[in-house]
Scaffold this active site. Structure first.
Site, PDB file in Angstrom:
ATOM      1  N   LYS A  68      38.035  24.379  46.092  1.00  0.00           N
ATOM      2  CA  LYS A  68      38.017  25.085  44.800  1.00  0.00           C
ATOM      3  C   LYS A  68      38.943  26.283  44.876  1.00  0.00           C
ATOM      4  O   LYS A  68      38.836  27.096  45.793  1.00  0.00           O
ATOM      5  CB  LYS A  68      36.594  25.568  44.472  1.00  0.00           C
ATOM      6  N   LYS A  92      34.633  33.055  50.133  1.00  0.00           N
ATOM      7  CA  LYS A  92      34.085  33.491  48.855  1.00  0.00           C
ATOM      8  C   LYS A  92      33.044  32.496  48.339  1.00  0.00           C
ATOM      9  O   LYS A  92      31.954  32.884  47.899  1.00  0.00           O
ATOM     10  CB  LYS A  92      35.219  33.654  47.837  1.00  0.00           C
ATOM     11  N   LYS A 104      43.665  26.623  47.234  1.00  0.00           N
ATOM     12  CA  LYS A 104      44.528  27.453  46.394  1.00  0.00           C
ATOM     13  C   LYS A 104      45.843  26.735  46.180  1.00  0.00           C
ATOM     14  O   LYS A 104      46.246  25.887  46.984  1.00  0.00           O
ATOM     15  CB  LYS A 104      44.800  28.805  47.049  1.00  0.00           C
ATOM     16  N   THR A 188      35.757  37.125  36.018  1.00  0.00           N
ATOM     17  CA  THR A 188      36.133  37.901  37.200  1.00  0.00           C
ATOM     18  C   THR A 188      35.860  39.384  36.982  1.00  0.00           C
ATOM     19  O   THR A 188      35.242  40.048  37.827  1.00  0.00           O
ATOM     20  CB  THR A 188      37.609  37.675  37.549  1.00  0.00           C
ATOM     21  N   ASN A 219      44.176  40.171  33.201  1.00  0.00           N
ATOM     22  CA  ASN A 219      42.886  39.718  32.679  1.00  0.00           C
ATOM     23  C   ASN A 219      41.709  40.418  33.344  1.00  0.00           C
ATOM     24  O   ASN A 219      40.846  40.992  32.680  1.00  0.00           O
ATOM     25  CB  ASN A 219      42.773  38.204  32.846  1.00  0.00           C
ATOM     26  N   SER A 356      33.454  29.296  37.202  1.00  0.00           N
ATOM     27  CA  SER A 356      34.137  28.005  37.361  1.00  0.00           C
ATOM     28  C   SER A 356      33.148  26.949  37.842  1.00  0.00           C
ATOM     29  O   SER A 356      33.183  25.790  37.396  1.00  0.00           O
ATOM     30  CB  SER A 356      35.293  28.135  38.357  1.00  0.00           C
TER      31      SER A 356
END
Length: 428
Positions: A68, A92, A104, A188, A219, A356
């Site tokens: 992820k 994480k 990633k 986030t 963002n 997510s």
């Protein structure tokens, strides 16, 4: 571990390993990514020319579930950076107890130089190149630096075309109309705010007596700044890649957000052509912002912002890392010697991957949640894991970053051990 960023990131693992009874096999596996993919993406430009863009996807570990991680578009994207980000995602996801491994991706380009049509061709070309390496049960994509829900929609659509079936769960951070989750765009920053709400009172820091500086007004930085402003915190400085503004009395964050969304930069916010009326505000650089005498510093831009060279200038008492990897290992040691608390990226910015996960669950089940349900679940998750990490700092007398890695390592080690010793019995 040849790359400098990845080598620096891996030092955090080494510090935590001293406190975790992890097997040698598990420790060795965590030193290397499971898969690293480099691709070349041909894109027909609007003027008819052909340009090739380098792209990457790394799945670092999938012990706890499918990979992820986001996809970033940036001129400085390299394999070293992507591998480091996938490494951080592994910890994480384990830290937040999500059923994912870490991954990633990225493409090396300046997205501001491409038209919308060119960006769409690039995004679809990226999926064409990596389609055999991703999937809802293999590796799930999401937005990151300079990517957004529109691009995630293109990527999901392209993957669905290739697989000849609608596959919403291969990408998160999609538009709500394509199966995206309520609250994902703000997750986030909102998650970081929940961490701050839970941690700052432990130091007698409350909205009425706390000043904040935010480096990075994309963002995540924008959302966390607005949350803090609405809760009564005094946000005295903000910046983006072009520079920033400072106001000792506090900045009107909603007004700044409105300007940023209309003009895409903070530069010239108080200027009419060459004439500037700053009023109470001062223009400052990113370097000056990092050195401000504030209670809380929030790095929300890119990695390697606080380094050996400038860590001694940092005067904030608490740092909450909304960006990935904004503080180097050498800087960590300097900050610790000054008594500065650093709340790490793998905890503070985990709200994005948490929502997510919620989106992935909703896509798989076909049941969709309201914005309130999403935010309530997010707050519960973030606060719960932050308390676990804080308790480890007290029990083992370690800093917050090391405690977060210890907590994640314990879960990764348990998962690796639970899979057994199949490697010993494979035919040679």
């Amino acid at each position: 571990m040849a790359g400098s960023l990845f080598a620096d990131a891996s030092k955090r693992l080494e510090k935590a390993l001293k406190y975790v009874a992890i097997s040698d096999d598990a420790g060795e596996r965590l030193k290397y990514p499971k898969t690293s993919l480099s691709v070349s993406i041909p894109v027909r430009m609007d003027d008819g020319s052909l340009k090739i863009f380098p792209g990457y996807r790394v799945r670092y570990d999938d012990t706890r579930g499918p990979g992820k991680g986001g996809v970033r578009y940036h001129p400085n994207v390299t394999m070293d950076e992507v591998q480091s980000l996938a490494f951080w995602m592994t910890f994480k996801c384990a830290l937040l107890n999500l059923p994912f491994g870490g991954a990633k991706g990225g493409i090396t380009l300046n997205p501001k130089e491409l038209s919308r049509a060119e960006l769409e061709r690039l995004s679809r070309g990226y999926i064409e190149a990596i389609a055999d390496f991703i999937g809802p049960d293999i590796d799930i994509l999401a937005p990151d630096v300079y990517t957004n829900e529109m691009m995630m929609g293109w990527m999901m659509d392209q993957y669905s075309i290739i697989r000849r079936k609608i596959s919403p769960a291969v990408v998160t951070g999609k538009p709500v109309t394509m199966g995206g989750s309520q609250g994902r765009n703000t997750a986030t920053g909102t998650g970081a705010f929940y961490i701050m709400q839970g941690m700052l009172p432990k130091f007698d820091q409350y909205p009425e007596n706390t000043t904040v500086a935010v480096q990075g007004f994309g963002n995540a930085g924008m959302v966390v700044a607005e949350c803090l402003y609405q809760d009564g915190y005094k946000v005295v400085a903000i910046s983006d890649s072009q520079g920033g503004i400072y106001n000792e009395q506090g900045i009107d964050i909603p007004a700044v957000i409105d300007y940023k969304q209309r003009h895409r930069t903070l530069a010239g916010m108080y200027c009419d052509q060459a004439i500037c009326d700053l009023g109470e505000n001062q223009q400052i650089s990113n370097a000056e912002l990092l050195a401000l005498d504030v209670d809380v510093l929030i790095p929300a831009a890119l990695e390697n912002q606080i380094t050996r060279d400038n860590a001694d200038q940092v005067r904030a008492r608490y740092i909450f890392e909304v960006a990935n990897g904004p503080t180097t290992t050498a800087a960590d040691d300097i900050l610790a010697s000054k008594g500065i608390y650093v709340f790490p990226d793998i905890l503070v910015n985990a709200g994005g991957v948490t929502v997510s996960y919620f989106e992935w669950v909703q896509n798989r089940s076909g049941l969709y949640w309201s914005a309130k349900e999403v935010n309530d679940r997010l707050k519960e998750k973030m606060v719960e894991e932050a308390e676990h990490v804080w308790n480890i700092t007290q029990e083992l007398d370690v800093n917050v970053r090391t405690a977060a890695y210890i907590h994640a390592l314990n879960r990764l080690s348990e998962a690796m051990d639970a899979k057994g010793t199949r490697d010993y019995y494979q035919d040679s």
